[in-house]
Structure formats: structure tokens, C-alpha cells
Design an enzyme around this catalytic site. Structure first.
Site, PDB file in Angstrom:
ATOM      1  N   HIS A 117      47.216   2.238  46.642  1.00  0.00           N
ATOM      2  CA  HIS A 117      47.139   0.440  47.122  1.00  0.00           C
ATOM      3  C   HIS A 117      47.244  -0.586  46.091  1.00  0.00           C
ATOM      4  O   HIS A 117      47.017   0.000  44.514  1.00  0.00           O
ATOM      5  CB  HIS A 117      45.127   0.193  46.989  1.00  0.00           C
ATOM      6  N   ASP A 119      45.840  -3.823  45.600  1.00  0.00           N
ATOM      7  CA  ASP A 119      44.878  -4.843  45.178  1.00  0.00           C
ATOM      8  C   ASP A 119      44.312  -4.108  43.604  1.00  0.00           C
ATOM      9  O   ASP A 119      44.094  -2.997  43.567  1.00  0.00           O
ATOM     10  CB  ASP A 119      44.165  -4.656  46.268  1.00  0.00           C
ATOM     11  N   ASP A 150      44.173   1.846  38.519  1.00  0.00           N
ATOM     12  CA  ASP A 150      43.213   1.956  39.654  1.00  0.00           C
ATOM     13  C   ASP A 150      43.648   0.499  40.620  1.00  0.00           C
ATOM     14  O   ASP A 150      43.622  -0.301  40.677  1.00  0.00           O
ATOM     15  CB  ASP A 150      41.849   1.380  39.871  1.00  0.00           C
ATOM     16  N   GLU A 184      42.206  -1.954  49.607  1.00  0.00           N
ATOM     17  CA  GLU A 184      41.810  -1.007  49.133  1.00  0.00           C
ATOM     18  C   GLU A 184      40.106  -0.919  48.732  1.00  0.00           C
ATOM     19  O   GLU A 184      39.511   0.209  48.987  1.00  0.00           O
ATOM     20  CB  GLU A 184      42.312   0.106  48.479  1.00  0.00           C
ATOM     21  N   GLU A 185      40.692  -2.180  47.842  1.00  0.00           N
ATOM     22  CA  GLU A 185      39.370  -2.013  47.273  1.00  0.00           C
ATOM     23  C   GLU A 185      37.893  -2.597  48.442  1.00  0.00           C
ATOM     24  O   GLU A 185      36.798  -3.338  47.622  1.00  0.00           O
ATOM     25  CB  GLU A 185      39.494  -3.444  45.704  1.00  0.00           C
ATOM     26  N   GLU A 212      44.291   8.617  45.086  1.00  0.00           N
ATOM     27  CA  GLU A 212      43.619   8.547  43.236  1.00  0.00           C
ATOM     28  C   GLU A 212      42.983   9.809  43.212  1.00  0.00           C
ATOM     29  O   GLU A 212      42.407  10.698  44.035  1.00  0.00           O
ATOM     30  CB  GLU A 212      42.602   7.143  44.673  1.00  0.00           C
TER      31      GLU A 212
HETATM   32 ZN    ZN Z   1      41.534   2.817  43.409  1.00  0.00          ZN
END
Ligand code: ZN
Ligand code: NAG
Length: 275
Positions: A117, A119, A150, A184-185, A212
Site C-alpha cells: 500500500h 498510504d 509500513d 490500506e490504513e 505485509e
Molecule cells: Zn501496512
């Protein structure tokens, strides 16, 4: 199949759900390349790899208003430099999914999808030792930046692995897809979810998806499968029934609450381990 091993070990190495200030060691990438029998990147190539990663970190894809225009442009330019096929799909306006493809030599085989992702979660600059969008590198080679773990590192490592593989003359049998998804967040509803239910996805004929995990700062990589999952349980609670104005001790509800409180305490202790 070296490409799977390579990409798997990189994935395992460099993912994270940690949302505080993060650092990244690129060592696992280079180790993985060795495992796959590829030429170790020269000093010059290494600094280019790091610098591309820094560029990606410096793009402000922070929620709630991620700069997807810049991240899209950046990723398309990477795809272009790798001669990958690319498309930008806006299932929801302003929330692009960037889909890249390295066509395989055997189109009858199902494909591999490498997801990441774009974001990142918000930050409080005052709590950082280096600016969260600066991608600063310290003397030890640690790179500071929101999203370094991340999960912009993973997205970049997919691309860098492809770069190495292409340089070595490798041609995958299966088609390899890379998806860079938005949001995604905040749940992924307008990105990954829409992609998963689309005809585009059906046509991709995906057999395995890598996504992830958690980071590793040494050579040992952890493999995650279905990292978080619901844990269903049935609690049977017994107690004295009430009647009229009588309030009994040990009612079923009171006993049930004891269980819930105990679960709650366990959750809090687990939470404290992480934050
Ligand atoms: Zn993530
Ligand atoms: C990055 O984007 C967020 C909005 O998502 C904004 O609040 C923040 O000020 C931006 N930071 C910089 C340094 O541009």
C-alpha cells in the site's frame, strides 16, 4: 523457483505493522539476492537503490489526504524504467490502484501478485528525532521515515528485486503482478477491496499473493500466514435467576462480565506489549 524464494524472503524481512518511528536495514535485500544467486549490487547500485527508496518515502502519502498523484507518478516512472506493463485504475476517483505486470513465458500458469500500500499513517513531527518525511540516513545506515517499514520498503524491494532479476536475464514462467493500493490504513475499501472484486483481478488469475508481515534486522525471516484472525469462543454463563425486586448475587450476567473483564485485561496487556 528463485523468484518466489527471493520475493518471499524479502517480504518476510521487511514488513511491519509498527506505527511508530521506524528504521530499516536493507541488508536482508542484499542477502536475499545472494541466496538467489544474483550478482551483489555494486556500491553505486546500492546507493541508487537507497536513493529511490528515499524518494518514495519523501512523497507525502499520509492519511487523511495522501498525495497519490505524486506516488502514482513515481511508481509509473519506476515501472517504465523496468519496462513493466502498467495501468492506473481508479475504482474510486482520486484513489488510484497502480497495477504493474511482468508477463510470464507460460501464460497458462496462474500468476503471482505482490501487494503493497502507498498510504501511511499520520505522525507527530515533534516526537521524531528526524523529520518523518525526510528519509534521513544516520551513520549506521538506518533510514528514518514514516512508511519506511509500513510498507514502502516492501513496495520498493519488489521493484528492486525485479530490477536485479531483469539485469541477470531472468525470465519468469508465471506472470508477476505488482499492486500498489491506496487507503490500506483506513480499511482498504476503495483500493484493495475493489480490486479483489473486480474483473481485472479475475483476469489476472492469481494463485498466490504476498503482502505485509513483520521486519527482521538479521538473517532470520518470519513467515506470516493470515497474520490476524478472529478467535471465536462460546462462553456459557450460569447464575441464579432473579425475580421481582430481589437482586441476587452470582447472576448469569454478573458471571459473564467476569469473563469479559478478564478478556479485556488480557487484550490490554497484549496491547501494552506493542505500544
Ligand atoms: Zn501496512
Ligand atoms: C502531509 O499530508 C498531511 C495530510 O494528509 C498534512 O496534514 C501534512 O501537513 C503534510 N505534511 C507535509 C510536510 O507536507
Amino acid at each position: 523457483m528463485p523468484v518466489i524464494e527471493l520475493l518471499e524472503s524479502m517480504e518476510k524481512a521487511c514488513n511491519s505493522h509498527y506505527h511508530n518511528q521506524s528504521l530499516l536495514l536493507l541488508l536482508p535485500l542484499f542477502l536475499s539476492l545472494l541466496v538467489a544467486g544474483l550478482a551483489y549490487p555494486t556500491q553505486d547500485e546500492q546507493s541508487q537503490i537507497i536513493s529511490r527508496f528515499q524518494q518514495y518515502l519523501q512523497i507525502n502519502t499520509t492519511q487523511p489526504s495522501p498525495d497519490y498523484q505524486s506516488s502514482t507518478q513515481f511508481l509509473l516512472s519506476q515501472a517504465n524504467s523496468l519496462s513493466l506493463e502498467s495501468q492506473v485504475i481508479e475504482f474510486v476517483k482520486g484513489k488510484p490502484v497502480i497495477l504493474l505486470k511482468w508477463p510470464g513465458s507460460d501464460l497458462s500458469l496462474p500468476s503471482i501478485l505482490l501487494n503493497s500500500h502507498m498510504d501511511v499513517v499520520p505522525f507527530e513531527p515533534s516526537k521524531w528525532t528526524h523529520p518523518p518525511l525526510g528519509a534521513y540516513i544516520d551513520e549506521g545506515g538506518n533510514i528514518f521515515g514514516r512508511g519506511s517499514q509500513d510498507m514502502k520498503s516492501v513496495g520498493m524491494q519488489y521493484l528492486e528485486a525485479i530490477r536485479r532479476l531483469k539485469l541477470s536475464g531472468f525470465q519468469p514462467k508465471r506472470s508477476l503482478y505488482l499492486s500498489f493500493v491506496p487507503d490500506e490504513e483506513i480499511g482498504g475499501y476503495d483500493g484493495a477491496k475493489k480490486l479483489a472484486y473486480s474483473d481485472v483481478f479475475k483476469d489476472m488469475n492469481v494463485e498466490i499473493v504476498l503482502d505485509e508481515g513483520l521486519p527482521s534486522t538479521d538473517e532470520n525471516y518470519r513467515l506470516f500466514y493470515a497474520e490476524t484472525a478472529p478467535w471465536w469462543l462460546v462462553i456459557k454463563s450460569n447464575g441464579a435467576p432473579g425475580h421481582g425486586a430481589k437482586l441476587y448475587d452470582n447472576s448469569a450476567m454478573e458471571n459473564l462480565l467476569k469473563s469479559i473483564e478478564s478478556i479485556s485485561r488480557f487484550r490490554a496487556s497484549q496491547f501494552d506489549l506493542l505500544f
